[in-house]
Design an enzyme around this catalytic site. Sequence first.
Site, short mmCIF file in Angstrom:
data_model
loop_
_atom_site.label_atom_id
_atom_site.label_comp_id
_atom_site.label_asym_id
_atom_site.label_seq_id
_atom_site.Cartn_x
_atom_site.Cartn_y
_atom_site.Cartn_z
N GLY A 250 75.85 22.65 40.49
CA GLY A 250 74.50 22.08 40.54
C GLY A 250 73.37 22.97 40.13
N GLY A 303 78.82 23.72 36.32
CA GLY A 303 79.15 23.04 35.07
C GLY A 303 78.03 23.29 34.08
NE ARG A 340 71.65 15.98 30.46
CZ ARG A 340 70.43 16.42 30.61
NH1 ARG A 340 69.68 16.70 29.57
NH2 ARG A 340 69.94 16.58 31.81
CE1 TYR A 344 72.01 11.22 34.66
CE2 TYR A 344 72.38 12.32 32.57
CZ TYR A 344 72.87 11.75 33.73
OH TYR A 344 74.22 11.74 33.94
CB CYS A 370 70.65 -2.19 17.58
SG CYS A 370 71.06 -2.14 15.85
CD GLU A 371 70.67 -0.31 23.97
OE1 GLU A 371 69.69 -0.15 24.73
OE2 GLU A 371 71.75 -0.80 24.30
CE1 TYR A 399 78.09 16.58 33.74
CE2 TYR A 399 76.37 18.25 33.70
CZ TYR A 399 77.48 17.70 34.29
OH TYR A 399 78.00 18.26 35.43
C1 LIG Z 1 79.29 17.36 38.68
C2 LIG Z 1 79.88 18.25 39.70
C3 LIG Z 1 79.77 19.64 39.57
C4 LIG Z 1 79.02 20.31 38.45
O1 LIG Z 1 77.65 20.06 38.50
P1 LIG Z 1 76.66 20.86 37.53
O2 LIG Z 1 75.33 20.33 37.85
O3 LIG Z 1 77.08 20.56 36.13
O4 LIG Z 1 76.81 22.31 37.85
C5 LIG Z 1 80.40 20.42 40.51
N1 LIG Z 1 81.08 19.87 41.55
C6 LIG Z 1 81.18 18.54 41.72
C7 LIG Z 1 81.94 18.00 42.87
C8 LIG Z 1 80.58 17.68 40.80
O5 LIG Z 1 80.68 16.36 40.96
#
Ligand SMILES: *Cc1c(COP(=O)(O)O)cnc(C)c1O
Length: 441
Positions: A250, A303, A340, A344, A370-371, A399
Amino acid sequence: MAKQTTASSRPFFYPQAGAALHCGEVSIESLARRFGTPLYVYSGDQIAGRLGLFQQALAGREHLVCYAVKANSALAILRLLAARGAGFDIVSGGELQRVLAAAPEAASRVVFSGAGKTEAEIDLALQSGILQFNVESEAELKLLAARARKLKVRARFALRVNPDVFAETHPYISTGLSEHKFGIAIDRARAIYKEAANERWLEAHGVSVHIGSQIRSAGPFGAAVARVAGLVRTLRRAGIALKAIDAGGGLGIDYHALVATATQPVHAQKNGPCDATVKVAEYAAALEEALGGFDGRLLIEPGRFLVAPAGALVARVLYVKRNGKKTFVITDAAMNDLIRPALYQAWHEIAPVRPRAGRPRAVDVVGPVCESGDFFAHDRKLAPIAPGDLLTVLDAGAYGMAQSSNYNSRPRPAEALVEGAKARLIRRRETVADLLAPELL
Ligand SMILES: *Cc1c(COP(=O)(O)O)cnc(C)c1O
């Protein structure tokens, strides 16, 4: 200033005034010529460097960085990370099979998250000998126990608890409140661990938490881990000694960071290169403090932070057209390649590969789908652009391709990986024949 390949510099930059945009030592123009557009370009050096930032920041304790495969599941990127000691956080059997294909030796470094694991997925993970199942409900734990018994494989599990911590981010990617579908209420967790102690084929291995994505400050991570560490202490007093705390992923990135030029080197800029190093250090310090005396293993699941700034989507401008007061720059890349902005309301920096002289003007950068949601930027001030120019959408390594689709029957882009002075194709461009292959008439 020929190369900028460490984690603390931007991987996409102009080596000198008037030069074309580069990824590390490789010019984007040469990549577009070799592989065509739309094209995803990734800096392998940047990805490795960012993994290194976490590994260095956590060097003082036993740890494992489990890259969240869903951010970008390219086999070549998984292999690159596995070779540098990373583990993996997966959310499906498909992602497990990707890890097994790219780096079979890394199976023992896999944690399996997700609220809807099927029996077949659980069986595959048990047979592959993964490190830990992050279990999201009592029903799932029951199924895991039954499958482990059946296959005679011990299942190491962690309960994914919901810490009821608020993290300020987009509502679609916030997951740590009790109103969300994720995890088990932390107050229930103790009783479930106690019950599981009677199951011969279950091993209470850890506890996990994940509060959301694109979280820019360390505070919420510390708050969540502090709650989890408290649970671990309570369980220890009850005779259940967990070996691992999984702090989830996250950590967010700065989508507004600018591209370096020779006249404006990146370290002179606000939000410049040191930003990543500082952010990781703050994050690690917050976790460390929250862990208190916990002397087990710390798992984290980044991630986006590892791959987002390392990737860009390269597109060619097809048309520039004016409708009333608006100017539209229409590229050969579209929302199906990078969703994205539409999904978002995400902001991505757009950098021309060879900037033209002239006064910047506000334009909409859009794709051919077409959006009206098919856009990369609205009212963005960019230097003059002409048909045939190359543009890059930056910070698209996470992503991006992972959420791409074939909407409008558009074959998905090719992907190239740059390492040092070398670039290679890691996924060929899809063909329409690929799209039609599974269909029956
Ligand atoms: C999506 C996710 C992550 C990675 O999140 P990032 O924001 O890309 O770092 C890690 N753990 C779980 C359980 C997730 O669903």
